[in-house]
Design a protein around this motif. Structure first.
Motif, PDB file in Angstrom:
ATOM      1  N   TYR A  33       0.833  -1.195   0.000  1.00 44.06           N
ATOM      2  CA  TYR A  33       0.000   0.000   0.000  1.00 44.06           C
ATOM      3  C   TYR A  33       0.872   1.251   0.000  1.00 44.06           C
ATOM      4  O   TYR A  33       1.963   1.254   0.573  1.00 44.06           O
ATOM      5  CB  TYR A  33      -0.892   0.028   1.254  1.00 44.06           C
ATOM      6  CG  TYR A  33      -1.667  -1.250   1.473  1.00 44.06           C
ATOM      7  CD1 TYR A  33      -1.111  -2.297   2.192  1.00 44.06           C
ATOM      8  CD2 TYR A  33      -2.955  -1.404   0.963  1.00 44.06           C
ATOM      9  CE1 TYR A  33      -1.809  -3.474   2.392  1.00 44.06           C
ATOM     10  CE2 TYR A  33      -3.655  -2.577   1.164  1.00 44.06           C
ATOM     11  CZ  TYR A  33      -3.080  -3.613   1.877  1.00 44.06           C
ATOM     12  OH  TYR A  33      -3.776  -4.779   2.076  1.00 44.06           O
ATOM     13  N   TYR A  35       0.601   5.377   0.987  1.00 48.71           N
ATOM     14  CA  TYR A  35      -0.191   6.379   1.675  1.00 48.71           C
ATOM     15  C   TYR A  35       0.491   7.736   1.550  1.00 48.71           C
ATOM     16  O   TYR A  35       1.718   7.832   1.437  1.00 48.71           O
ATOM     17  CB  TYR A  35      -0.319   6.051   3.176  1.00 48.71           C
ATOM     18  CG  TYR A  35      -1.175   4.858   3.483  1.00 48.71           C
ATOM     19  CD1 TYR A  35      -0.623   3.581   3.550  1.00 48.71           C
ATOM     20  CD2 TYR A  35      -2.538   5.004   3.725  1.00 48.71           C
ATOM     21  CE1 TYR A  35      -1.404   2.483   3.834  1.00 48.71           C
ATOM     22  CE2 TYR A  35      -3.330   3.902   4.019  1.00 48.71           C
ATOM     23  CZ  TYR A  35      -2.755   2.649   4.069  1.00 48.71           C
ATOM     24  OH  TYR A  35      -3.546   1.559   4.360  1.00 48.71           O
ATOM     25  N   GLN A  37       0.760  11.479   3.624  1.00 53.45           N
ATOM     26  CA  GLN A  37       0.501  12.169   4.883  1.00 53.45           C
ATOM     27  C   GLN A  37       0.901  13.628   4.753  1.00 53.45           C
ATOM     28  O   GLN A  37       2.068  13.940   4.491  1.00 53.45           O
ATOM     29  CB  GLN A  37       1.255  11.517   6.049  1.00 53.45           C
ATOM     30  CG  GLN A  37       0.894  12.123   7.397  1.00 53.45           C
ATOM     31  CD  GLN A  37       1.619  11.459   8.550  1.00 53.45           C
ATOM     32  OE1 GLN A  37       2.786  11.093   8.440  1.00 53.45           O
ATOM     33  NE2 GLN A  37       0.921  11.298   9.683  1.00 53.45           N
ATOM     34  N   SER A  42      -3.622  12.724   9.207  1.00 55.38           N
ATOM     35  CA  SER A  42      -3.593  11.273   9.183  1.00 55.38           C
ATOM     36  C   SER A  42      -3.114  10.766   7.823  1.00 55.38           C
ATOM     37  O   SER A  42      -2.648  11.538   6.973  1.00 55.38           O
ATOM     38  CB  SER A  42      -4.994  10.738   9.489  1.00 55.38           C
ATOM     39  OG  SER A  42      -4.991   9.327   9.555  1.00 55.38           O
ATOM     40  N   LEU A  43      -3.229   9.472   7.612  1.00 54.94           N
ATOM     41  CA  LEU A  43      -2.784   8.848   6.373  1.00 54.94           C
ATOM     42  C   LEU A  43      -3.935   8.750   5.385  1.00 54.94           C
ATOM     43  O   LEU A  43      -5.027   8.299   5.717  1.00 54.94           O
ATOM     44  CB  LEU A  43      -2.246   7.450   6.658  1.00 54.94           C
ATOM     45  CG  LEU A  43      -1.045   7.362   7.583  1.00 54.94           C
ATOM     46  CD1 LEU A  43      -0.671   5.919   7.810  1.00 54.94           C
ATOM     47  CD2 LEU A  43       0.134   8.112   6.999  1.00 54.94           C
ATOM     48  N   VAL A  48      -3.589   0.603  -3.580  1.00 55.04           N
ATOM     49  CA  VAL A  48      -3.575  -0.735  -3.013  1.00 55.04           C
ATOM     50  C   VAL A  48      -3.110  -1.669  -4.127  1.00 55.04           C
ATOM     51  O   VAL A  48      -3.760  -1.763  -5.169  1.00 55.04           O
ATOM     52  CB  VAL A  48      -4.974  -1.152  -2.514  1.00 55.04           C
ATOM     53  CG1 VAL A  48      -4.938  -2.566  -1.965  1.00 55.04           C
ATOM     54  CG2 VAL A  48      -5.465  -0.175  -1.457  1.00 55.04           C
ATOM     55  N   PHE A  88       4.345   7.179   2.318  1.00 52.44           N
ATOM     56  CA  PHE A  88       4.724   5.950   2.981  1.00 52.44           C
ATOM     57  C   PHE A  88       4.307   4.749   2.140  1.00 52.44           C
ATOM     58  O   PHE A  88       3.197   4.713   1.589  1.00 52.44           O
ATOM     59  CB  PHE A  88       4.020   5.820   4.333  1.00 52.44           C
ATOM     60  CG  PHE A  88       4.499   6.772   5.386  1.00 52.44           C
ATOM     61  CD1 PHE A  88       3.863   7.992   5.575  1.00 52.44           C
ATOM     62  CD2 PHE A  88       5.573   6.446   6.192  1.00 52.44           C
ATOM     63  CE1 PHE A  88       4.304   8.879   6.553  1.00 52.44           C
ATOM     64  CE2 PHE A  88       6.016   7.324   7.174  1.00 52.44           C
ATOM     65  CZ  PHE A  88       5.376   8.544   7.354  1.00 52.44           C
TER      66      PHE A  88
ATOM     67  N   PHE B  88       1.840  10.776  17.802  1.00 50.70           N
ATOM     68  CA  PHE B  88       0.596  10.846  17.036  1.00 50.70           C
ATOM     69  C   PHE B  88       0.045   9.426  16.970  1.00 50.70           C
ATOM     70  O   PHE B  88       0.685   8.531  16.409  1.00 50.70           O
ATOM     71  CB  PHE B  88       0.912  11.407  15.648  1.00 50.70           C
ATOM     72  CG  PHE B  88      -0.282  11.780  14.821  1.00 50.70           C
ATOM     73  CD1 PHE B  88      -0.321  11.471  13.476  1.00 50.70           C
ATOM     74  CD2 PHE B  88      -1.353  12.460  15.375  1.00 50.70           C
ATOM     75  CE1 PHE B  88      -1.405  11.832  12.687  1.00 50.70           C
ATOM     76  CE2 PHE B  88      -2.445  12.828  14.602  1.00 50.70           C
ATOM     77  CZ  PHE B  88      -2.469  12.510  13.249  1.00 50.70           C
ATOM     78  N   LEU B  90      -2.690   6.677  15.833  1.00 53.11           N
ATOM     79  CA  LEU B  90      -3.631   6.436  14.745  1.00 53.11           C
ATOM     80  C   LEU B  90      -4.323   5.096  14.929  1.00 53.11           C
ATOM     81  O   LEU B  90      -3.667   4.077  15.152  1.00 53.11           O
ATOM     82  CB  LEU B  90      -2.904   6.441  13.401  1.00 53.11           C
ATOM     83  CG  LEU B  90      -2.421   7.799  12.912  1.00 53.11           C
ATOM     84  CD1 LEU B  90      -1.353   7.634  11.855  1.00 53.11           C
ATOM     85  CD2 LEU B  90      -3.583   8.612  12.362  1.00 53.11           C
ATOM     86  N   PHE B 103      -7.425   4.592   7.983  1.00 52.13           N
ATOM     87  CA  PHE B 103      -6.964   5.203   9.220  1.00 52.13           C
ATOM     88  C   PHE B 103      -7.922   6.280   9.704  1.00 52.13           C
ATOM     89  O   PHE B 103      -8.548   6.985   8.908  1.00 52.13           O
ATOM     90  CB  PHE B 103      -5.573   5.804   9.016  1.00 52.13           C
ATOM     91  CG  PHE B 103      -4.483   4.763   8.936  1.00 52.13           C
ATOM     92  CD1 PHE B 103      -4.251   4.075   7.761  1.00 52.13           C
ATOM     93  CD2 PHE B 103      -3.723   4.466  10.056  1.00 52.13           C
ATOM     94  CE1 PHE B 103      -3.262   3.109   7.688  1.00 52.13           C
ATOM     95  CE2 PHE B 103      -2.735   3.493  10.001  1.00 52.13           C
ATOM     96  CZ  PHE B 103      -2.506   2.808   8.820  1.00 52.13           C
ATOM     97  N   GLY B 104      -8.006   6.397  11.032  1.00 51.02           N
ATOM     98  CA  GLY B 104      -8.731   7.498  11.632  1.00 51.02           C
ATOM     99  C   GLY B 104      -7.936   8.782  11.513  1.00 51.02           C
ATOM    100  O   GLY B 104      -6.826   8.799  10.994  1.00 51.02           O
ATOM    101  N   SER B 105      -8.510   9.848  12.034  1.00 57.55           N
ATOM    102  CA  SER B 105      -7.913  11.172  11.890  1.00 57.55           C
ATOM    103  C   SER B 105      -6.756  11.408  12.855  1.00 57.55           C
ATOM    104  O   SER B 105      -6.016  12.368  12.706  1.00 57.55           O
ATOM    105  CB  SER B 105      -8.967  12.253  12.083  1.00 57.55           C
ATOM    106  OG  SER B 105      -9.625  12.074  13.320  1.00 57.55           O
TER     107      SER B 105
END
Lengths: 115, 112
Positions: A33, A35, A37, A42-43, A48, A88, B88, B90, B103-105
């Motif tokens: 995966y 991501y 940021q 958050s991510l 995928v 990431f 942080f 998560l 993922f959450g915030s």
């Protein structure tokens, strides 16, 4: 122990240029995966990749997966400032058909796109 | 559609105080749930994961614990915070199939 290595860790690009981020991992996995940021956030899931040879593209980003080489790449085409973020890669420890796994992350590549 | 909620967003706590972070998922059942921590300027480290109610696996020894009292609720706790617990945090969920992890915030915890 599964290890995930990303390089480069820092990347400063000029707008309009192309570049590739590399993600190597140390054990067999067919799921990877990518991501994004943004600072303090958050991510956000970008791609995928679920099989050998998988290639996915979204806008100026294209990701690929070579499970035999244990390598994924994230290619940036004609970079723009809005792409500045940390990227990431993460390898899934879950085997195909399994029900339990987790993500092992690379250390991230901090991308800065300058005008 | 599925959503993941995490709170609080920001927390400043003194050393030695307790901690409780909560994560809930909506729109799915029997998700795999995860807690990750990201220390300042560093990558993400898996702390705990859970495949079902009351089932918790810990990845690293630490000052934290996790619980899953309900199918879609995951709680991260500490009895006494350390400075090194700052980071942080998560929460994430995944299905038991290759559909990715969401993922959450996040919660930014500063221990002072």
């Amino acid at each position: 122990e599964l290890k995930v290595e990303q390089n480069p860790l820092f990347l400063s690009m000029q707008e309009g240029k192309n570049y590739t981020i590399y993600c190597n991992y140390s054990t067999t996995s067919d799921r990877l995966y990518w991501y994004r940021q943004d600072p303090g956030k958050s991510l956000e899931s970008l791609f995928v990749l679920l099989s050998n040879g998988a290639v996915k593209q979204e806008g100026r980003l294209m990701a690929s997966l070579d499970t035999k080489a244990r390598l994924s790449t994230l290619h940036i085409t004609a970079a723009v400032h809005d792409l500045s973020a940390t990227y990431f890669c993460a390898v899934d420890t879950m085997n195909y058909g399994g029900s339990q796994g987790n993500l092992i992350f690379g250390k991230g590549t901090k991308l800065s796109v300058k005008p | 559609s599925q959503t993941i909620h995490q709170w609080p967003a920001t927390l400043v706590q003194p050393v030695g105080s307790p901690l409780s972070l909560e994560c809930t998922v909506e729109g799915t059942s029997n998700p795999n749930l995860y807690w990750y921590r990201q220390a300042a300027g560093r990558g993400l480290q898996l702390l705990f994961y859970s495949v079902g109610i009351g089932q918790i696996s810990s990845e690293v020894p630490q000052n934290l614990s996790a619980s899953r009292p309900q199918d879609r609720q995951f709680i991260l706790s500490s009895k006494k915070l350390l400075l090194s617990d700052s980071g942080f945090y998560l929460c994430a969920w995944s299905r038991q199939a290759p559909y990715g992890y969401t993922f959450g915030s996040g919660t930014r915890l500063t221990v002072v």
